[in-house]
Design a protein around this motif. Structure first.
Motif: not given
Length: 409
Positions: A161-185
């Motif tokens: 459960f803590m393992r899934e929690e860590i992966l979940l927040y990292l996944l949400a953060h990665t998706v947002a940063c990847a999309l934001s970075s692409r659109v900004i460039w």
């Protein structure tokens, strides 16, 4: 030296950047934007910018190790700060996506834009809200009795459960940063952007790119723990300074367009004020007084007062300008190699000096006052070069103007 070469954690430990530095810069960015956000609260783009900056500030305030420990102590729950900090990071990720989506849809028609914004906003808000709820549910289900202030991600990487929690927040953060970075460039390559905004966007793009490096370091360290390896330095020594650098670039990206444009406007006003100095001093010496000086006056107000004073002085003086002299001065300026625009300013400066030296006197021509009032900056610039004026005056006094030569407007 060999220890530094073999153990990257030692080297990265010396590159520690305090979380309070990006927190302070993000707060400055928020304060700079806050008046505009409050004044134009109905603008969804400004609301999104405010959300990004607000959540980013709270992330770096509550993710400081000392604050993490304090939160755990105050609540009496070991590692309570974990879901709290993860939730703030996730909320900041969602706010970043809202900012990007709002900007992208802001270029279309108003009706279509509002519909797209509402639809995208619902998806982002609902999706990231579910992620935040899931983070707290997983924390309640996990068994994390030992407080970990700096290395919780890797220490509990294999805990159910803590393992899934860590992966979940990292996944949400990665998706947002990847999309934001692409659109900004993509945004940076758009035409019509001023230099300050373009550089601000480049800093934002660099900040989101570093955020992806933060995610990569965290995920690599966590996954390595699953296979019995121990590269914890990626999570505890590399990720924090990368996050700080990312936040510094993001804060600078929001600050630069605002502060840069304000600085540019201020320099432009002061330069215009300075350029009018020669003409102002000539007229003040002739009239014996100038506008009242005030320490409280802004640069814009001082410029307005100087322009008003110059025009008020030139308006009656134009009646005493010798138009025949200005025509000869224009022909002389052309003869010595001045371009037409410069020759027009030089001839007007010669006429003004002549009228002042003759103390007004009788009306000697029918000079158009609108020409003098319109070209005060160019006339003042001509007065900065007394040698050029003296040469033109000497030539115009010695050579009569041809009948066909007139000073163009």
């Amino acid at each position: 030296m060999s220890t530094l070469a073999l153990d990257p954690s030692v080297l990265l430990g010396r590159l520690y950047i305090s979380f309070w530095i990006p927190a302070a810069l993000l707060t400055v960015a928020l304060l700079l934007k806050l008046p505009t956000i409050i004044r134009l609260w109905r603008d969804p783009l400004l609301r999104a910018v405010g959300g990004v900056l607000l959540f980013a500030c709270t992330v770096f305030v509550f993710c400081v190790p000392s604050m993490i420990h304090r939160m755990n102590v105050l609540t009496g729950v070991p590692n309570f700060s974990a879901p709290w900090c993860y939730s703030l990071i996730t909320a900041n990720s969602g706010a970043g996506l809202l900012f990007i989506v709002t900007w992208r849809d802001g270029r279309g028609g108003r009706a279509g834009r509002s519909a797209r914004i509402r639809r995208a906003t619902r998806w982002i808000v609902s999706g990231y809200t579910l992620v935040v709820v899931a983070l707290w549910v997983l924390f309640l289900l996990a068994d994390v009795p030992v407080e970990r202030v700096r290395d919780l991600d890797t220490y509990y990487a294999r805990t159910p459960f803590m393992r899934e929690e860590i992966l979940l927040y990292l996944l949400a953060h990665t998706v947002a940063c990847a999309l934001s970075s692409r659109v900004i460039w993509d945004w940076v390559r758009d035409r019509g952007l001023d230099a300050w905004l373009r550089w601000g966007l480049r800093l934002l793009g660099g900040g989101y790119a570093l955020s992806l490096l933060y995610d990569a370091a965290k995920v690599t360290a966590v996954v390595a723990r699953w296979f019995g390896r121990d590269p914890d330095w990626l999570s505890t020594n590399l990720a924090p300074p990368v996050a700080s650098l990312s936040a510094i670039l993001l804060a600078a990206g929001f600050i630069l367009p605002h502060a840069g444009q304000a600085l540019h406007d201020r320099c432009r006003v002061r330069l215009a004020y300075h350029r009018l100095g020669p003409l102002y001093r000539v007229l003040r010496s002739a009239m014996g007084s100038g506008p009242r000086f005030s320490l409280r006056a802004t640069a814009e107000l001082r410029l307005i007062r100087r322009e008003t004073y110059i025009r008020d002085a030139l308006l009656p003086l134009a009646r005493h300008v010798d138009t025949a002299l200005t025509e000869r001065a224009y022909a002389a300026a052309i003869a010595v190699g001045h371009p037409a625009s410069r020759a027009r300013a030089v001839s007007a400066a010669v006429g003004v000096l002549d009228a002042i030296e003759n103390g007004g006197g009788a009306v000697r021509g029918e000079a158009d006052p609108t020409v003098l009032l319109r070209d005060i900056a160019a006339i003042s610039s001509a007065l900065r070069h007394p040698k050029d004026l003296a040469a033109v005056r000497a030539l115009s006094a010695a050579t009569p103007a041809p009948p066909s030569i007139t000073v163009p407007e």
